[in-house]
Design a protein around this motif. Structure first.
Motif, PDB file in Angstrom:
ATOM      1  N   LEU A   1     -10.982  20.259   1.871  1.00 37.48           N
ATOM      2  CA  LEU A   1     -10.918  18.827   2.159  1.00 37.48           C
ATOM      3  C   LEU A   1     -10.041  18.091   1.155  1.00 37.48           C
ATOM      4  O   LEU A   1      -9.133  17.333   1.533  1.00 37.48           O
ATOM      5  N   TYR A   2     -10.277  18.321  -0.131  1.00 36.59           N
ATOM      6  CA  TYR A   2      -9.524  17.556  -1.136  1.00 36.59           C
ATOM      7  C   TYR A   2      -8.092  18.057  -1.263  1.00 36.59           C
ATOM      8  O   TYR A   2      -7.194  17.282  -1.620  1.00 36.59           O
ATOM      9  N   ALA A   3      -7.850  19.316  -0.960  1.00 39.38           N
ATOM     10  CA  ALA A   3      -6.467  19.784  -0.911  1.00 39.38           C
ATOM     11  C   ALA A   3      -5.705  19.051   0.191  1.00 39.38           C
ATOM     12  O   ALA A   3      -4.567  18.595  -0.012  1.00 39.38           O
ATOM     13  N   ARG A   4      -6.315  18.922   1.353  1.00 42.88           N
ATOM     14  CA  ARG A   4      -5.654  18.228   2.459  1.00 42.88           C
ATOM     15  C   ARG A   4      -5.476  16.744   2.180  1.00 42.88           C
ATOM     16  O   ARG A   4      -4.460  16.148   2.560  1.00 42.88           O
ATOM     17  N   ILE A   5      -6.441  16.127   1.514  1.00 47.65           N
ATOM     18  CA  ILE A   5      -6.285  14.716   1.138  1.00 47.65           C
ATOM     19  C   ILE A   5      -5.086  14.548   0.212  1.00 47.65           C
ATOM     20  O   ILE A   5      -4.270  13.630   0.371  1.00 47.65           O
ATOM     21  N   ALA A   6      -4.963  15.444  -0.781  1.00 48.77           N
ATOM     22  CA  ALA A   6      -3.871  15.329  -1.757  1.00 48.77           C
ATOM     23  C   ALA A   6      -2.509  15.513  -1.108  1.00 48.77           C
ATOM     24  O   ALA A   6      -1.496  15.052  -1.651  1.00 48.77           O
ATOM     25  N   MET A   7      -2.454  16.195   0.041  1.00 50.60           N
ATOM     26  CA  MET A   7      -1.181  16.409   0.730  1.00 50.60           C
ATOM     27  C   MET A   7      -0.913  15.349   1.797  1.00 50.60           C
ATOM     28  O   MET A   7       0.100  15.421   2.494  1.00 50.60           O
ATOM     29  N   ASP A   8      -1.799  14.358   1.924  1.00 50.78           N
ATOM     30  CA  ASP A   8      -1.649  13.313   2.937  1.00 50.78           C
ATOM     31  C   ASP A   8      -1.192  12.020   2.250  1.00 50.78           C
ATOM     32  O   ASP A   8      -2.002  11.174   1.873  1.00 50.78           O
ATOM     33  N   ASP A   9       0.121  11.879   2.081  1.00 49.31           N
ATOM     34  CA  ASP A   9       0.667  10.717   1.372  1.00 49.31           C
ATOM     35  C   ASP A   9       0.279   9.412   2.054  1.00 49.31           C
ATOM     36  O   ASP A   9      -0.029   8.415   1.385  1.00 49.31           O
ATOM     37  N   GLU A  10       0.306   9.403   3.377  1.00 53.61           N
ATOM     38  CA  GLU A  10       0.004   8.178   4.116  1.00 53.61           C
ATOM     39  C   GLU A  10      -1.416   7.702   3.828  1.00 53.61           C
ATOM     40  O   GLU A  10      -1.661   6.505   3.595  1.00 53.61           O
ATOM     41  N   PHE A  11      -2.361   8.620   3.820  1.00 52.71           N
ATOM     42  CA  PHE A  11      -3.759   8.267   3.543  1.00 52.71           C
ATOM     43  C   PHE A  11      -3.909   7.722   2.125  1.00 52.71           C
ATOM     44  O   PHE A  11      -4.552   6.680   1.914  1.00 52.71           O
ATOM     45  N   LEU A  12      -3.322   8.409   1.144  1.00 52.23           N
ATOM     46  CA  LEU A  12      -3.451   7.954  -0.241  1.00 52.23           C
ATOM     47  C   LEU A  12      -2.747   6.626  -0.469  1.00 52.23           C
ATOM     48  O   LEU A  12      -3.225   5.787  -1.243  1.00 52.23           O
ATOM     49  N   ASP A  13      -1.628   6.404   0.193  1.00 54.14           N
ATOM     50  CA  ASP A  13      -0.961   5.099   0.086  1.00 54.14           C
ATOM     51  C   ASP A  13      -1.875   3.991   0.597  1.00 54.14           C
ATOM     52  O   ASP A  13      -1.961   2.914   0.015  1.00 54.14           O
ATOM     53  N   GLU A  14      -2.562   4.273   1.690  1.00 57.79           N
ATOM     54  CA  GLU A  14      -3.432   3.270   2.309  1.00 57.79           C
ATOM     55  C   GLU A  14      -4.652   2.977   1.449  1.00 57.79           C
ATOM     56  O   GLU A  14      -5.060   1.825   1.290  1.00 57.79           O
ATOM     57  N   VAL A  15      -5.244   4.017   0.885  1.00 56.79           N
ATOM     58  CA  VAL A  15      -6.528   3.864   0.183  1.00 56.79           C
ATOM     59  C   VAL A  15      -6.352   3.541  -1.300  1.00 56.79           C
ATOM     60  O   VAL A  15      -7.054   2.694  -1.846  1.00 56.79           O
ATOM     61  N   MET A  16      -5.391   4.211  -1.963  1.00 53.83           N
ATOM     62  CA  MET A  16      -5.266   4.103  -3.412  1.00 53.83           C
ATOM     63  C   MET A  16      -3.982   3.412  -3.872  1.00 53.83           C
ATOM     64  O   MET A  16      -3.812   3.149  -5.067  1.00 53.83           O
ATOM     65  N   GLY A  17      -3.082   3.099  -2.964  1.00 52.64           N
ATOM     66  CA  GLY A  17      -1.771   2.586  -3.334  1.00 52.64           C
ATOM     67  C   GLY A  17      -1.780   1.192  -3.910  1.00 52.64           C
ATOM     68  O   GLY A  17      -2.745   0.436  -3.780  1.00 52.64           O
ATOM     69  N   ALA A  18      -0.664   0.818  -4.532  1.00 54.30           N
ATOM     70  CA  ALA A  18      -0.521  -0.499  -5.158  1.00 54.30           C
ATOM     71  C   ALA A  18      -0.031  -1.553  -4.177  1.00 54.30           C
ATOM     72  O   ALA A  18       0.061  -2.732  -4.538  1.00 54.30           O
ATOM     73  N   GLU A  19       0.299  -1.150  -2.960  1.00 54.84           N
ATOM     74  CA  GLU A  19       0.731  -2.114  -1.953  1.00 54.84           C
ATOM     75  C   GLU A  19      -0.402  -2.488  -1.003  1.00 54.84           C
ATOM     76  O   GLU A  19      -0.551  -3.645  -0.618  1.00 54.84           O
ATOM     77  N   LYS A  20      -1.224  -1.503  -0.631  1.00 52.99           N
ATOM     78  CA  LYS A  20      -2.292  -1.759   0.336  1.00 52.99           C
ATOM     79  C   LYS A  20      -3.688  -1.460  -0.203  1.00 52.99           C
ATOM     80  O   LYS A  20      -4.676  -1.990   0.298  1.00 52.99           O
ATOM     81  N   GLY A  21      -3.789  -0.561  -1.187  1.00 53.52           N
ATOM     82  CA  GLY A  21      -5.088  -0.045  -1.590  1.00 53.52           C
ATOM     83  C   GLY A  21      -5.573  -0.529  -2.938  1.00 53.52           C
ATOM     84  O   GLY A  21      -5.192  -1.597  -3.432  1.00 53.52           O
ATOM     85  N   VAL A  22      -6.405   0.313  -3.563  1.00 57.11           N
ATOM     86  CA  VAL A  22      -7.055  -0.017  -4.823  1.00 57.11           C
ATOM     87  C   VAL A  22      -6.047  -0.329  -5.932  1.00 57.11           C
ATOM     88  O   VAL A  22      -6.304  -1.154  -6.810  1.00 57.11           O
ATOM     89  N   GLY A  23      -4.889   0.330  -5.883  1.00 54.72           N
ATOM     90  CA  GLY A  23      -3.879   0.113  -6.914  1.00 54.72           C
ATOM     91  C   GLY A  23      -3.374  -1.307  -7.008  1.00 54.72           C
ATOM     92  O   GLY A  23      -2.756  -1.677  -8.004  1.00 54.72           O
TER      93      GLY A  23
END
Length: 533
Positions: free
Chosen positions: A84-106
Motif C-alpha cells: 500500500l505505502y509503496a503504491r502511495i509513494a509512486m502516485d505523484d497525483e495523490f501526494l500532490d493533492e493530499v500533502m502538496g503546497a498548492e492543494k494539500g497540507v503543505g
C-alpha cells in the motif's frame, strides 16, 4: 492460577514475585543488557566523538502478553501495508493533492511544504533513480471494548527513521534469557518457551538495505547512514552496519546533514552521490554511495538553515537509492493515514485491476485492513463528510471537524504531520489548543479516536541513567503496550514492481497515564512479546 488454555486475564499481569526474586531478576536483566549491547549513550549536553560511557536502555522485566491470533494478524497485515505505502509513494497525483503546497497540507505546514516543493522541482527536472527503499514499522495498540472481541488498531505507519529494530531483537533475547536462567520462578504457566516468539529484526532490516545495494549494482559503493548530531541511540544503528559488513561484505559510513553539506556532491556526468573525506590528513577518499539510509531528517529542527534543505535535495537528485525518498516520507504523513480511511481510497491502491493487473486484493483483505483503522478526520472537514454514525452538529463558524473535536475531546487525540513523539494533543487539552489555531492551520491536523487498551494490565519497568540508587529498582505500574511490526519494500522502476518482506517486531511499554509513547523521548521502555491464547 489459570491454565494457558483459558482466555487471558490482562488484570492478572504481571505475576507476583517476592522482593528477593525481583532483586535477582533485575540484576540478571541489567547485567545481561550491559553485556549484550542493549544500551544507550549516557545523557550529556554534548556527546564525545569517542563514547566514554553507556547505560542500559529502559526495559521491562516481564514480556507483555498479546493474543497469538492478533500478533499473526499484524504480521499478515504488514505485507499488505508494504504494498500500500509503496503504491502511495509512486502516485505523484495523490501526494500532490493530499500533502502538496498548492492543494494539500503543505500549504499550511512549512516543513511539509518545503519538502514537497523541493521534490516537485526535482521530479520536474527528472529524477535519475526510479527505485525507492522503505524500511517500515506499523504500530498498533490492543483495543478492548465491552462485549466486543479484543482487536488491534493502528496508531501510525512509519516510513522514515524507523527505530528500535536492533534493540527490539536484543530485549526479546533478554527475556528468553531470563526465562532460561530463572524460569521466572514458575510464577505463571504462560511463561514457557513456546510463547516467546523469535525476533530476527536486525538481519531482516539489513536484508532490505542489502537488496537496495545490490539493485544499485556497484559492489565498491557503500551505504550512507544520515544520523543526528549527538545521537544517543547508536546501539540501535551500529548492529545494522555490522550485519551488512559481516553477512554481505557491504561497508557503511555515517554522517550528519551538517557534515554532508561540506563533503557530498553529485557527479554531473553520472549522477552518482559522492562523499569525499580525509582522515588524519591522509589523501582524500572518494566514496560512491549506493543507498542513503535516513536515521534523521524527519522533524523541522533538523533543518535549521536553508543549507540543510539544500543538502537533502542534493541527495534526492542523485542516483543513490534513498530510504526513504521524499515522496515516501510524505506518504507517511498523518494526513495520508486519515485519507486512507475515506471510502474508496484503499480500493484505489489495492483493488484497481486496470492499474495493477493480477496484483490486487479482494474485498475481504481490504476489509481486514480497514478494520485496523480507528476513526479519523480532518479538523477542516465540512458537513459533506457527515456519516450516519457521525451526525451533524449545530451550525457555527467553525468547520464541522473542529466542532466535532471539541465535543468529543475526551475520547480523542490531535496529530500533526510530525514523527518522533511529543507532538500530539490529548483529551482535555484539545479545546484550549483548538483556540490557538486559525482556520488555515487546522488543515495540518487530524483528529483520531483514542484506542482503548486493556485495563488493570501491569509490568515492572526499569530505567538507568540516574545517580539515585533507586533508579535500578523495578517499578510496578499499570501500563499500555504498543506492538510494532517491521517490514521493507524495494519498489519502482518502469514496471513499478514491488519486492517486500515482513521482518520482525517491537514492543514499547509505558505507564498508562503517559499519553506519548517514544522510548528515545523518555516516555516508554523496550519490551517483548508473550503470546497468549
Amino acid at each position: 492460577m489459570p491454565s494457558p488454555s483459558d482466555s487471558f486475564d490482562f488484570a492478572s499481569w504481571p505475576p507476583t514475585l517476592s522482593n528477593g526474586q525481583l532483586e535477582a531478576l533485575t540484576l540478571y536483566a541489567t547485567t545481561y543488557a550491559l553485556s549484550h549491547g542493549l544500551l544507550y549513550l549516557a545523557p550529556a549536553q554534548r556527546q564525545p566523538t569517542i563514547p566514554s560511557a553507556a547505560i542500559h536502555a529502559p526495559i521491562s522485566l516481564f514480556p507483555s502478553p498479546v493474543p497469538r491470533a492478533l500478533f499473526d494478524n499484524g504480521r499478515r497485515l504488514q505485507r499488505i501495508y508494504n504494498v500500500l505505502y509503496a503504491r502511495i509513494a509512486m502516485d505523484d497525483e495523490f501526494l500532490d493533492e493530499v500533502m502538496g503546497a498548492e492543494k494539500g497540507v503543505g500549504k499550511v505546514d512549512k516543513f511539509i511544504g518545503e519538502l514537497w516543493r523541493g521534490w516537485k522541482r526535482l521530479r520536474d527536472e527528472g529524477l535519475p533513480q526510479p527505485l525507492h527503499l522503505g524500511l517500515f514499522r506499523s504500530d498498533y495498540l490492543l483495543h478492548s471494548l465491552p462485549d466486543k472481541p479484543l482487536s488491534i488498531k493502528q496508531v501510525e505507519f512509519n516510513t522514515i527513521s524507523v527505530s528500535f529494530g536492533c534493540l527490539s531483537q536484543k530485549v526479546a533475547e533478554l527475556h528468553r534469557y531470563l526465562l532460561s536462567q530463572t524460569k521466572y520462578y514458575y510464577s505463571s504457566p504462560y511463561l514457557s518457551p513456546s510463547n516467546f516468539p523469535s525476533n530476527e529484526t536486525t538481519p531482516g532490516l539489513a536484508s532490505g538495505l542489502a537488496e537496495a545495494h545490490k539493485a544499485y549494482g556497484d559492489e565498491r559503493s557503500q551505504i550512507l547512514f544520515v544520523v543526528q548530531p549527538g545521537e544517543r541511540n547508536v546501539f540501535d544503528q551500529r548492529p545494522l552496519e555490522y550485519e551488512l559488513l559481516e553477512r554481505y561484505g557491504i561497508h557503511s559510513i555515517r554522517n550528519t546533514f551538517e557534515e554532508l553539506g561540506n563533503i557530498a556532491h553529485v557527479d554531473p556526468s553520472t549522477s552518482a552521490l559522492i562523499i569525499t573525506r580525509s582522515l588524519d590528513g591522509s589523501p582524500s577518499e572518494r566514496i560512491e554511495i549506493s543507498t542513503v539510509y535516513y536515521r534523521s531528517g524527519y522533524v523541522p529542527h533538523e533543518y535549521p538553515t536553508p543549507k540543510h534543505y539544500t543538502t537533502r535535495f542534493l541527495i534526492e537528485s542523485s542516483k543513490a537509492i534513498k530510504c526513504p525518498t521524499i515522496s515516501l516520507q510524505l506518504a507517511g504523513g498523518k494526513k495520508v493515514q486519515e485519507v486512507l480511511g475515506r471510502p474508496g481510497v484503499l480500493e484505489r491502491f489495492l483493488a484497481d485491476e486496470a492499474k495493477y493487473g493480477k496484483d490486487v486484493y479482494g474485498p475481504e483483505v481490504i476489509s481486514e485492513l480497514r478494520d485496523s483503522f480507528m476513526d479519523m478526520w480532518s479538523l477542516d472537514v465540512n458537513e459533506d463528510r457527515v456519516t450516519p454514525d457521525r451526525p451533524s452538529s449545530e451550525s457555527g463558524n467553525e468547520e464541522f471537524g473542529t466542532r466535532l473535536a471539541r465535543e468529543g475531546a475526551l475520547g480523542l487525540v490531535l496529530k500533526p504531520q510530525r514523527e518522533g513523539g511529543g507532538n500530539n494533543v490529548y483529551k482535555e487539552s484539545i479545546p484550549t489548543f483548538l483556540d490557538t489555531l486559525d482556520p488555515e492551520e487546522r488543515q495540518a491536523w487530524i483528529a483520531m479516536e483514542l484506542i482503548q487498551p486493556p485495563k488493570d494490565f501491569g509490568n515492572y519497568l526499569i530505567r538507568a541513567g540516574s545517580t539515585n540508587s533507586q533508579s535500578q529498582t523495578p517499578v510496578k505500574t499499570e501500563v499500555v503496550s504498543e506492538l510494532g511490526i517491521f517490514g521493507w519494500a524495494l519498489f519502482g522502476g518502469p514496471e513499478k514492481s514491488i519486492s517486500e518482506k515482513e521482518v520482525g517486531w517491537l514492543v514499547r511499554t509505558k505507564g498508562k497515564d503517559s499519553n506519548e509513547g517514544g522510548v528515545a523521548t523518555g516516555f516508554s521502555v523496550l519490551d517483548s512479546l508473550l503470546l497468549v491464547d
